[in-house]
Write a protein that holds these residues in place. Structure first.
Motif, PDB file in Angstrom:
ATOM      1  N   MET A   1       0.846  -1.192   0.000  1.00  0.00           N
ATOM      2  CA  MET A   1       0.000   0.000   0.000  1.00  0.00           C
ATOM      3  C   MET A   1       0.879   1.239   0.000  1.00  0.00           C
ATOM      4  O   MET A   1       1.931   1.264   0.625  1.00  0.00           O
ATOM      5  CB  MET A   1      -0.900   0.000   1.232  1.00  0.00           C
ATOM      6  N   ASP A   2       0.438   2.275  -0.710  1.00  0.00           N
ATOM      7  CA  ASP A   2       1.133   3.551  -0.692  1.00  0.00           C
ATOM      8  C   ASP A   2       0.154   4.636  -0.253  1.00  0.00           C
ATOM      9  O   ASP A   2      -1.004   4.367   0.064  1.00  0.00           O
ATOM     10  CB  ASP A   2       1.745   3.866  -2.060  1.00  0.00           C
ATOM     11  N   GLU A   3       0.639   5.885  -0.241  1.00  0.00           N
ATOM     12  CA  GLU A   3      -0.177   6.981   0.265  1.00  0.00           C
ATOM     13  C   GLU A   3      -1.465   7.151  -0.531  1.00  0.00           C
ATOM     14  O   GLU A   3      -2.551   7.356   0.038  1.00  0.00           O
ATOM     15  CB  GLU A   3       0.632   8.277   0.243  1.00  0.00           C
ATOM     16  N   GLN A   4      -1.389   7.070  -1.845  1.00  0.00           N
ATOM     17  CA  GLN A   4      -2.578   7.253  -2.663  1.00  0.00           C
ATOM     18  C   GLN A   4      -3.614   6.169  -2.387  1.00  0.00           C
ATOM     19  O   GLN A   4      -4.811   6.457  -2.241  1.00  0.00           O
ATOM     20  CB  GLN A   4      -2.202   7.247  -4.151  1.00  0.00           C
ATOM     21  N   GLN A   5      -3.170   4.931  -2.318  1.00  0.00           N
ATOM     22  CA  GLN A   5      -4.106   3.832  -2.056  1.00  0.00           C
ATOM     23  C   GLN A   5      -4.718   3.944  -0.666  1.00  0.00           C
ATOM     24  O   GLN A   5      -5.921   3.702  -0.485  1.00  0.00           O
ATOM     25  CB  GLN A   5      -3.366   2.503  -2.215  1.00  0.00           C
ATOM     26  N   ALA A   6      -3.901   4.308   0.320  1.00  0.00           N
ATOM     27  CA  ALA A   6      -4.410   4.452   1.681  1.00  0.00           C
ATOM     28  C   ALA A   6      -5.430   5.581   1.767  1.00  0.00           C
ATOM     29  O   ALA A   6      -6.473   5.455   2.421  1.00  0.00           O
ATOM     30  CB  ALA A   6      -3.252   4.712   2.645  1.00  0.00           C
ATOM     31  N   THR A   7      -5.158   6.690   1.075  1.00  0.00           N
ATOM     32  CA  THR A   7      -6.076   7.822   1.093  1.00  0.00           C
ATOM     33  C   THR A   7      -7.393   7.458   0.413  1.00  0.00           C
ATOM     34  O   THR A   7      -8.483   7.785   0.916  1.00  0.00           O
ATOM     35  CB  THR A   7      -5.440   9.035   0.396  1.00  0.00           C
ATOM     36  N   GLN A   8      -7.322   6.801  -0.720  1.00  0.00           N
ATOM     37  CA  GLN A   8      -8.545   6.410  -1.439  1.00  0.00           C
ATOM     38  C   GLN A   8      -9.406   5.481  -0.598  1.00  0.00           C
ATOM     39  O   GLN A   8     -10.629   5.630  -0.545  1.00  0.00           O
ATOM     40  CB  GLN A   8      -8.174   5.745  -2.764  1.00  0.00           C
ATOM     41  N   ARG A   9      -8.782   4.514   0.073  1.00  0.00           N
ATOM     42  CA  ARG A   9      -9.558   3.580   0.895  1.00  0.00           C
ATOM     43  C   ARG A   9     -10.151   4.280   2.109  1.00  0.00           C
ATOM     44  O   ARG A   9     -11.307   4.025   2.483  1.00  0.00           O
ATOM     45  CB  ARG A   9      -8.655   2.419   1.330  1.00  0.00           C
ATOM     46  N   ALA A  10      -9.399   5.192   2.738  1.00  0.00           N
ATOM     47  CA  ALA A  10      -9.929   5.933   3.879  1.00  0.00           C
ATOM     48  C   ALA A  10     -11.140   6.768   3.469  1.00  0.00           C
ATOM     49  O   ALA A  10     -12.163   6.792   4.180  1.00  0.00           O
ATOM     50  CB  ALA A  10      -8.840   6.824   4.475  1.00  0.00           C
ATOM     51  N   GLU A  11     -11.054   7.425   2.339  1.00  0.00           N
ATOM     52  CA  GLU A  11     -12.190   8.208   1.848  1.00  0.00           C
ATOM     53  C   GLU A  11     -13.386   7.298   1.557  1.00  0.00           C
ATOM     54  O   GLU A  11     -14.542   7.660   1.827  1.00  0.00           O
ATOM     55  CB  GLU A  11     -11.794   8.979   0.590  1.00  0.00           C
ATOM     56  N   GLU A  12     -13.129   6.131   1.023  1.00  0.00           N
ATOM     57  CA  GLU A  12     -14.204   5.179   0.725  1.00  0.00           C
ATOM     58  C   GLU A  12     -14.938   4.776   1.993  1.00  0.00           C
ATOM     59  O   GLU A  12     -16.182   4.736   2.023  1.00  0.00           O
ATOM     60  CB  GLU A  12     -13.611   3.946   0.044  1.00  0.00           C
ATOM     61  N   VAL A  13     -14.183   4.489   3.060  1.00  0.00           N
ATOM     62  CA  VAL A  13     -14.795   4.095   4.325  1.00  0.00           C
ATOM     63  C   VAL A  13     -15.639   5.233   4.894  1.00  0.00           C
ATOM     64  O   VAL A  13     -16.732   5.008   5.444  1.00  0.00           O
ATOM     65  CB  VAL A  13     -13.712   3.659   5.328  1.00  0.00           C
ATOM     66  N   ILE A  14     -15.156   6.460   4.765  1.00  0.00           N
ATOM     67  CA  ILE A  14     -15.924   7.616   5.234  1.00  0.00           C
ATOM     68  C   ILE A  14     -17.229   7.742   4.459  1.00  0.00           C
ATOM     69  O   ILE A  14     -18.308   7.926   5.041  1.00  0.00           O
ATOM     70  CB  ILE A  14     -15.081   8.897   5.117  1.00  0.00           C
ATOM     71  N   HIS A  15     -17.155   7.624   3.151  1.00  0.00           N
ATOM     72  CA  HIS A  15     -18.375   7.792   2.346  1.00  0.00           C
ATOM     73  C   HIS A  15     -19.337   6.624   2.511  1.00  0.00           C
ATOM     74  O   HIS A  15     -20.556   6.798   2.329  1.00  0.00           O
ATOM     75  CB  HIS A  15     -18.007   8.023   0.886  1.00  0.00           C
ATOM     76  N   GLU A  16     -18.826   5.447   2.855  1.00  0.00           N
ATOM     77  CA  GLU A  16     -19.726   4.340   3.168  1.00  0.00           C
ATOM     78  C   GLU A  16     -20.634   4.706   4.336  1.00  0.00           C
ATOM     79  O   GLU A  16     -21.791   4.290   4.394  1.00  0.00           O
ATOM     80  CB  GLU A  16     -18.908   3.091   3.518  1.00  0.00           C
ATOM     81  N   ARG A  33      -1.717  17.877   7.465  1.00  0.00           N
ATOM     82  CA  ARG A  33      -1.447  16.930   6.383  1.00  0.00           C
ATOM     83  C   ARG A  33      -1.784  15.519   6.845  1.00  0.00           C
ATOM     84  O   ARG A  33      -1.377  15.102   7.926  1.00  0.00           O
ATOM     85  CB  ARG A  33       0.031  17.025   5.988  1.00  0.00           C
ATOM     86  N   PRO A  34      -2.529  14.749   6.058  1.00  0.00           N
ATOM     87  CA  PRO A  34      -3.051  13.473   6.551  1.00  0.00           C
ATOM     88  C   PRO A  34      -2.019  12.382   6.747  1.00  0.00           C
ATOM     89  O   PRO A  34      -2.307  11.375   7.389  1.00  0.00           O
ATOM     90  CB  PRO A  34      -4.062  13.077   5.462  1.00  0.00           C
ATOM     91  N   VAL A  35      -0.816  12.532   6.196  1.00  0.00           N
ATOM     92  CA  VAL A  35       0.198  11.494   6.333  1.00  0.00           C
ATOM     93  C   VAL A  35       1.128  11.851   7.485  1.00  0.00           C
ATOM     94  O   VAL A  35       1.685  12.946   7.542  1.00  0.00           O
ATOM     95  CB  VAL A  35       1.005  11.330   5.033  1.00  0.00           C
ATOM     96  N   GLY A  36       1.269  10.906   8.434  1.00  0.00           N
ATOM     97  CA  GLY A  36       2.147  11.132   9.575  1.00  0.00           C
ATOM     98  C   GLY A  36       2.849   9.863   9.993  1.00  0.00           C
ATOM     99  O   GLY A  36       2.623   8.791   9.407  1.00  0.00           O
ATOM    100  N   PRO A  37       3.719   9.934  11.003  1.00  0.00           N
ATOM    101  CA  PRO A  37       4.453   8.744  11.451  1.00  0.00           C
ATOM    102  C   PRO A  37       3.505   7.641  11.891  1.00  0.00           C
ATOM    103  O   PRO A  37       2.398   7.900  12.360  1.00  0.00           O
ATOM    104  CB  PRO A  37       5.280   9.273  12.634  1.00  0.00           C
ATOM    105  N   CYS A  38       3.957   6.413  11.746  1.00  0.00           N
ATOM    106  CA  CYS A  38       3.180   5.261  12.192  1.00  0.00           C
ATOM    107  C   CYS A  38       3.038   5.308  13.702  1.00  0.00           C
ATOM    108  O   CYS A  38       4.031   5.306  14.426  1.00  0.00           O
ATOM    109  CB  CYS A  38       3.865   3.975  11.751  1.00  0.00           C
ATOM    110  N   LEU A  39       1.811   5.326  14.187  1.00  0.00           N
ATOM    111  CA  LEU A  39       1.578   5.448  15.613  1.00  0.00           C
ATOM    112  C   LEU A  39       2.064   4.216  16.365  1.00  0.00           C
ATOM    113  O   LEU A  39       2.441   4.292  17.531  1.00  0.00           O
ATOM    114  CB  LEU A  39       0.087   5.651  15.876  1.00  0.00           C
ATOM    115  N   ALA A  40       2.076   3.063  15.719  1.00  0.00           N
ATOM    116  CA  ALA A  40       2.519   1.837  16.386  1.00  0.00           C
ATOM    117  C   ALA A  40       4.022   1.840  16.629  1.00  0.00           C
ATOM    118  O   ALA A  40       4.518   1.071  17.460  1.00  0.00           O
ATOM    119  CB  ALA A  40       2.134   0.619  15.553  1.00  0.00           C
ATOM    120  N   ASP A  41       4.769   2.692  15.913  1.00  0.00           N
ATOM    121  CA  ASP A  41       6.217   2.781  16.076  1.00  0.00           C
ATOM    122  C   ASP A  41       6.517   3.938  17.016  1.00  0.00           C
ATOM    123  O   ASP A  41       6.603   5.087  16.594  1.00  0.00           O
ATOM    124  CB  ASP A  41       6.906   3.012  14.727  1.00  0.00           C
TER     125      ASP A  41
END
Length: 274
Positions: A1-16, A33-41
């Motif tokens: 997964m990359d930033e574009q794919q992650a953003t598209q899927r997040a938007e899809e879940v919101i619109h669902e 900006r929606p991209v940030g460090p991995c919270l799990a790290d």
């Protein structure tokens, strides 16, 4: 997964959740900006990142905010998504729902922020956070961004964040115990200011409400929030501040005590002020 794919899927879940709502709200994007460090790290230096998108549901009456949160919950349930914790307390005028998609594990929250408590008016919001994925620029990260400076600014930020969490929880703190209070530690060559404290024992209802208040505060002030299973009646919360990289942890215990730990990197503070 990359930033574009992650953003598209997040938007899809919101619109669902949003597209079939009644009344139909207008989405207002919030946060940085929606991209940030991995919270799990915990001490990530950029190897992994994640996308987090938040919208306020605007231009609808304040009294329908609770209904919009319930509609989001129903839409996600109908798609087979799982709860991260128990369903919301729908007797609460300002509920929150925490769920995850299956099988791709995007985490989402629908919640109600208080606008007018006496009138029961709120402002609904929806947030979706992607799983972590490799950052494209990780290989070219600038080592200068990790330099360590004096600890005073990090300590001040840590105490400020800890104080705001105390205000959000609105429950009594216990006397400072062993391994609690303000201090510093080093990890992988970086220095962290660290503040730890605990609440007095709470009833199950008090604990759930306190953690919900903390969740709403963190979400509405731009923190990146993740839930972690715990032995308590509600999941633990781990959150990262988008500007100074401060990490806050709120762990509820089976005994009804919430243990809070807040840490800020001196290097992150130095980088943010540069």
């Amino acid at each position: 997964m990359d930033e574009q794919q992650a953003t598209q899927r997040a938007e899809e879940v919101i619109h669902e959740a949003v597209d079939e709502m009644s009344p139909q709200p207008v989405l207002k994007r919030t946060g940085l900006r929606p991209v940030g460090p991995c919270l799990a790290d915990e001490h990530s230096i950029g190897e992994r990142v994640q996308v987090r998108i938040t919208y306020q549901l605007t231009e609808v009456p304040g009294h329908v905010a609770k209904s919009l949160v319930r509609q989001a919950r129903d839409a996600w349930v109908n798609r087979g998504y799982d709860f991260q914790s128990a369903d919301a307390d729908w007797s609460d005028a300002f509920p929150a729902v925490h769920m995850r998609t299956v099988p791709d594990d995007f985490w989402m929250t629908a919640l109600t922020g208080v606008v007018d408590r006496a009138a029961g008016d709120g402002l609904a919001a929806i947030s979706v956070t992607s799983p972590c994925f490799a950052a494209e620029e990780a290989a070219s990260a600038d080592p200068a961004a990790l330099r360590t400076t004096a600890d005073t600014q990090a300590e001040r930020s840590t105490l400020e964040h800890s104080s705001r969490l105390y205000d959000a929880l609105r429950v009594p703190a216990s006397p400072t115990g062993r391994d609690e209070g303000i201090g510093t530690y080093r990890n992988s060559g970086d220095t962290y200011a660290h503040h730890a404290w605990s609440t007095l024992p709470l009833t199950e209802e008090e604990l759930v409400r306190a953690m919900t208040r903390a969740q709403v505060f963190l979400q509405t002030t731009g923190w990146v929030v993740r839930h972690v299973p715990s032995r308590g009646v509600t999941p633990a919360i781990i959150a990262r501040h988008p500007e100074d990289g401060c990490v806050a942890r709120l762990f509820p215990s089976a005994a009804g005590i919430v243990r809070i730990a807040v840490a800020t990197s001196s290097a992150a503070e130095d980088s943010a002020s540069a």
